[in-house]
Design a protein around this motif. Structure first.
Motif, PDB file in Angstrom:
ATOM      1  N   THR A 109      23.470  -4.694   3.414  1.00 48.41           N
ATOM      2  CA  THR A 109      24.422  -5.769   3.107  1.00 48.41           C
ATOM      3  C   THR A 109      25.317  -5.374   1.937  1.00 48.41           C
ATOM      4  OG1 THR A 109      22.849  -7.417   3.909  1.00 48.41           O
ATOM      5  CG2 THR A 109      24.613  -8.205   2.466  1.00 48.41           C
ATOM      6  N   ILE A 110      24.721  -4.830   0.898  1.00 50.70           N
ATOM      7  CA  ILE A 110      25.489  -4.414  -0.287  1.00 50.70           C
ATOM      8  C   ILE A 110      26.458  -3.285   0.066  1.00 50.70           C
ATOM      9  CG2 ILE A 110      25.301  -3.306  -2.557  1.00 50.70           C
ATOM     10  CD1 ILE A 110      22.590  -4.816  -2.830  1.00 50.70           C
ATOM     11  N   LEU A 111      25.995  -2.318   0.826  1.00 52.51           N
ATOM     12  CA  LEU A 111      26.837  -1.167   1.163  1.00 52.51           C
ATOM     13  C   LEU A 111      27.972  -1.544   2.112  1.00 52.51           C
ATOM     14  CD1 LEU A 111      24.133   1.625   1.461  1.00 52.51           C
ATOM     15  CD2 LEU A 111      25.751   1.231  -0.402  1.00 52.51           C
ATOM     16  N   LYS A 112      27.735  -2.494   3.008  1.00 50.42           N
ATOM     17  CA  LYS A 112      28.813  -2.949   3.899  1.00 50.42           C
ATOM     18  C   LYS A 112      29.913  -3.634   3.106  1.00 50.42           C
ATOM     19  CE  LYS A 112      26.504  -3.459   8.342  1.00 50.42           C
ATOM     20  NZ  LYS A 112      26.039  -4.418   9.373  1.00 50.42           N
ATOM     21  N   ALA A 113      29.545  -4.315   2.039  1.00 45.32           N
ATOM     22  CA  ALA A 113      30.535  -4.973   1.188  1.00 45.32           C
ATOM     23  C   ALA A 113      31.284  -3.961   0.319  1.00 45.32           C
ATOM     24  CB  ALA A 113      29.852  -6.013   0.305  1.00 45.32           C
ATOM     25  N   ASN A 114      30.774  -2.750   0.213  1.00 45.58           N
ATOM     26  CA  ASN A 114      31.386  -1.685  -0.598  1.00 45.58           C
ATOM     27  C   ASN A 114      31.572  -0.436   0.251  1.00 45.58           C
ATOM     28  OD1 ASN A 114      31.267  -2.859  -3.501  1.00 45.58           O
ATOM     29  ND2 ASN A 114      29.257  -3.265  -2.654  1.00 45.58           N
ATOM     30  N   LYS A 115      32.257  -0.576   1.366  1.00 46.28           N
ATOM     31  CA  LYS A 115      32.319   0.523   2.330  1.00 46.28           C
ATOM     32  C   LYS A 115      33.131   1.730   1.881  1.00 46.28           C
ATOM     33  CE  LYS A 115      35.766  -1.979   4.998  1.00 46.28           C
ATOM     34  NZ  LYS A 115      36.008  -2.577   6.292  1.00 46.28           N
ATOM     35  N   TYR A 116      33.822   1.638   0.752  1.00 48.37           N
ATOM     36  CA  TYR A 116      34.570   2.795   0.260  1.00 48.37           C
ATOM     37  C   TYR A 116      33.816   3.538  -0.833  1.00 48.37           C
ATOM     38  CZ  TYR A 116      38.255   0.708   2.980  1.00 48.37           C
ATOM     39  OH  TYR A 116      38.972   0.187   4.014  1.00 48.37           O
ATOM     40  N   VAL A 117      32.594   3.145  -1.074  1.00 49.09           N
ATOM     41  CA  VAL A 117      31.776   3.795  -2.094  1.00 49.09           C
ATOM     42  C   VAL A 117      30.904   4.843  -1.424  1.00 49.09           C
ATOM     43  CG1 VAL A 117      29.957   3.448  -3.804  1.00 49.09           C
ATOM     44  CG2 VAL A 117      31.754   1.745  -3.544  1.00 49.09           C
ATOM     45  N   ALA A 118      30.964   6.077  -1.936  1.00 43.69           N
ATOM     46  CA  ALA A 118      30.091   7.142  -1.435  1.00 43.69           C
ATOM     47  C   ALA A 118      28.739   7.021  -2.133  1.00 43.69           C
ATOM     48  CB  ALA A 118      30.709   8.502  -1.689  1.00 43.69           C
ATOM     49  N   ILE A 119      27.682   7.235  -1.385  1.00 42.94           N
ATOM     50  CA  ILE A 119      26.323   7.047  -1.882  1.00 42.94           C
ATOM     51  C   ILE A 119      25.527   8.333  -1.719  1.00 42.94           C
ATOM     52  CG2 ILE A 119      24.174   5.757  -1.545  1.00 42.94           C
ATOM     53  CD1 ILE A 119      26.409   4.037  -2.604  1.00 42.94           C
ATOM     54  N   ASN A 120      24.852   8.739  -2.788  1.00 42.80           N
ATOM     55  CA  ASN A 120      23.878   9.819  -2.694  1.00 42.80           C
ATOM     56  C   ASN A 120      22.535   9.199  -2.353  1.00 42.80           C
ATOM     57  OD1 ASN A 120      25.758  11.755  -3.422  1.00 42.80           O
ATOM     58  ND2 ASN A 120      25.248  11.645  -5.576  1.00 42.80           N
ATOM     59  N   VAL A 121      21.935   9.694  -1.291  1.00 37.03           N
ATOM     60  CA  VAL A 121      20.602   9.252  -0.868  1.00 37.03           C
ATOM     61  C   VAL A 121      19.644  10.332  -1.357  1.00 37.03           C
ATOM     62  CG1 VAL A 121      19.165   8.571   1.089  1.00 37.03           C
ATOM     63  CG2 VAL A 121      21.638   8.140   1.153  1.00 37.03           C
ATOM     64  N   ASN A 122      18.952  10.028  -2.457  1.00 39.26           N
ATOM     65  CA  ASN A 122      18.129  11.033  -3.138  1.00 39.26           C
ATOM     66  C   ASN A 122      16.648  10.818  -2.861  1.00 39.26           C
ATOM     67  OD1 ASN A 122      20.534  11.930  -4.282  1.00 39.26           O
ATOM     68  ND2 ASN A 122      20.248  10.737  -6.132  1.00 39.26           N
ATOM     69  N   GLY A 123      16.032  11.809  -2.221  1.00 36.54           N
ATOM     70  CA  GLY A 123      14.602  11.738  -1.928  1.00 36.54           C
ATOM     71  C   GLY A 123      13.790  12.476  -2.981  1.00 36.54           C
ATOM     72  N   TYR A 124      12.571  11.936  -3.253  1.00 36.79           N
ATOM     73  CA  TYR A 124      11.676  12.521  -4.257  1.00 36.79           C
ATOM     74  C   TYR A 124      10.245  12.537  -3.737  1.00 36.79           C
ATOM     75  CZ  TYR A 124      15.580  11.767  -7.423  1.00 36.79           C
ATOM     76  OH  TYR A 124      16.808  11.787  -8.018  1.00 36.79           O
ATOM     77  N   CYS A 125       9.422  13.342  -4.380  1.00 41.83           N
ATOM     78  CA  CYS A 125       7.997  13.463  -4.043  1.00 41.83           C
ATOM     79  C   CYS A 125       7.163  13.329  -5.314  1.00 41.83           C
ATOM     80  CB  CYS A 125       7.702  14.825  -3.414  1.00 41.83           C
ATOM     81  SG  CYS A 125       8.443  15.057  -1.801  1.00 41.83           S
ATOM     82  N   ASP A 126       5.846  13.289  -5.115  1.00 43.02           N
ATOM     83  CA  ASP A 126       4.957  13.349  -6.276  1.00 43.02           C
ATOM     84  C   ASP A 126       4.723  14.822  -6.613  1.00 43.02           C
ATOM     85  OD1 ASP A 126       2.996  14.336  -4.517  1.00 43.02           O
ATOM     86  OD2 ASP A 126       2.127  12.355  -4.195  1.00 43.02           O
ATOM     87  N   ALA A 127       3.844  15.098  -7.553  1.00 52.54           N
ATOM     88  CA  ALA A 127       3.652  16.465  -8.040  1.00 52.54           C
ATOM     89  C   ALA A 127       2.656  17.283  -7.227  1.00 52.54           C
ATOM     90  CB  ALA A 127       3.205  16.430  -9.497  1.00 52.54           C
ATOM     91  N   ILE A 128       2.064  16.715  -6.197  1.00 48.33           N
ATOM     92  CA  ILE A 128       1.074  17.446  -5.399  1.00 48.33           C
ATOM     93  C   ILE A 128       1.807  18.322  -4.373  1.00 48.33           C
ATOM     94  CG2 ILE A 128      -0.829  17.212  -3.760  1.00 48.33           C
ATOM     95  CD1 ILE A 128      -1.544  14.589  -5.186  1.00 48.33           C
ATOM     96  N   GLY A 129       1.400  19.571  -4.254  1.00 49.01           N
ATOM     97  CA  GLY A 129       2.001  20.483  -3.284  1.00 49.01           C
ATOM     98  C   GLY A 129       2.961  21.449  -3.945  1.00 49.01           C
ATOM     99  N   ASP A 130       3.370  22.457  -3.157  1.00 53.24           N
ATOM    100  CA  ASP A 130       4.254  23.463  -3.746  1.00 53.24           C
ATOM    101  C   ASP A 130       5.713  22.981  -3.741  1.00 53.24           C
ATOM    102  OD1 ASP A 130       5.664  24.275  -1.394  1.00 53.24           O
ATOM    103  OD2 ASP A 130       4.082  25.675  -0.862  1.00 53.24           O
ATOM    104  N   GLU A 131       6.499  23.666  -4.518  1.00 48.21           N
ATOM    105  CA  GLU A 131       7.892  23.262  -4.771  1.00 48.21           C
ATOM    106  C   GLU A 131       8.728  23.193  -3.496  1.00 48.21           C
ATOM    107  OE1 GLU A 131      10.824  21.868  -7.136  1.00 48.21           O
ATOM    108  OE2 GLU A 131       8.929  22.522  -7.975  1.00 48.21           O
ATOM    109  N   GLU A 132       8.716  24.250  -2.698  1.00 49.03           N
ATOM    110  CA  GLU A 132       9.561  24.291  -1.496  1.00 49.03           C
ATOM    111  C   GLU A 132       9.138  23.235  -0.473  1.00 49.03           C
ATOM    112  OE1 GLU A 132      12.536  25.062   1.118  1.00 49.03           O
ATOM    113  OE2 GLU A 132      12.369  25.622  -0.993  1.00 49.03           O
ATOM    114  N   TYR A 133       7.841  23.077  -0.275  1.00 46.42           N
ATOM    115  CA  TYR A 133       7.366  22.061   0.671  1.00 46.42           C
ATOM    116  C   TYR A 133       7.837  20.666   0.237  1.00 46.42           C
ATOM    117  CZ  TYR A 133       4.432  19.106   3.513  1.00 46.42           C
ATOM    118  OH  TYR A 133       3.997  18.149   4.389  1.00 46.42           O
ATOM    119  N   ASN A 134       7.697  20.357  -1.049  1.00 44.72           N
ATOM    120  CA  ASN A 134       8.099  19.039  -1.542  1.00 44.72           C
ATOM    121  C   ASN A 134       9.617  18.840  -1.492  1.00 44.72           C
ATOM    122  OD1 ASN A 134       5.691  17.664  -2.039  1.00 44.72           O
ATOM    123  ND2 ASN A 134       5.399  18.693  -3.990  1.00 44.72           N
ATOM    124  N   ARG A 135      10.361  19.893  -1.673  1.00 46.30           N
ATOM    125  CA  ARG A 135      11.823  19.766  -1.557  1.00 46.30           C
ATOM    126  C   ARG A 135      12.210  19.376  -0.140  1.00 46.30           C
ATOM    127  NH1 ARG A 135      15.936  21.634   0.407  1.00 46.30           N
ATOM    128  NH2 ARG A 135      14.959  23.441   1.343  1.00 46.30           N
TER     129      ARG A 135
END
Length: 157
Positions: free
Chosen positions: A76-102
């Protein structure tokens, strides 16, 4: 004898010549002060929309059914601001190796981006990033903290 009228007339002529010559020999000086333009307004503060209600189970990329209400509100918020570019940033916890978590964090970001796309958000608004096990919002020493770190954030560009 001199006539006093001639004497007053001559005096008046001298005074008049003196005044007019002073006025013409000293032009008025005008000083122009340069006025600096007003400074531009400060850039708007980028609001960070953290999807705290959207977390992932350990080693999973599937959005939990209970988290869809938070995503629907984001749509709803993004439809009201359709000219705004959004970064969708994913994260993990600290378990596992770096490449797998990326990669896992990128897949989580894609899961949220696909949900937003299915809700009518334009693909041109979304850029997906996977940051792996970085930028923790909680401790990784507890199960609850690790669960909070397995998240996706929407950040306007």
């Amino acid at each position: 004898m001199h006539n006093w009228k001639n004497w007053v007339g001559a005096f008046a002529a001298v005074v008049l010549l003196t005044v007019s010559s002073c006025a013409s020999s000293t032009p008025e000086k005008t000083t122009q002060v340069a006025v600096a333009p007003a400074p531009p307004p400060p850039p708007p503060v980028k609001e960070k929309l953290v999807l705290r209600g959207v977390h992932f189970d350990f080693n999973e990329t599937t959005i939990r059914p209970g988290d869809t209400a938070v995503l629907d509100e984001s749509i709803t918020i993004l439809k009201a601001n359709k000219y705004v570019a959004i970064n969708v940033n994913g994260y993990c916890d600290a378990i596992g190796d770096e490449e797998y978590n990326r990669r896992l964090s990128l897949y989580r970001g894609n899961a949220v981006a696909n949900y937003l796309l299915n809700g009518g958000i334009l693909a041109s608004q979304l850029k997906v990033y996977g940051y792996g096990k970085h930028d923790f919002v909680a401790t990784n020493a507890t199960a609850e903290g690790r669960a909070q770190n397995r998240r996706v954030e929407l950040v306007p560009e």
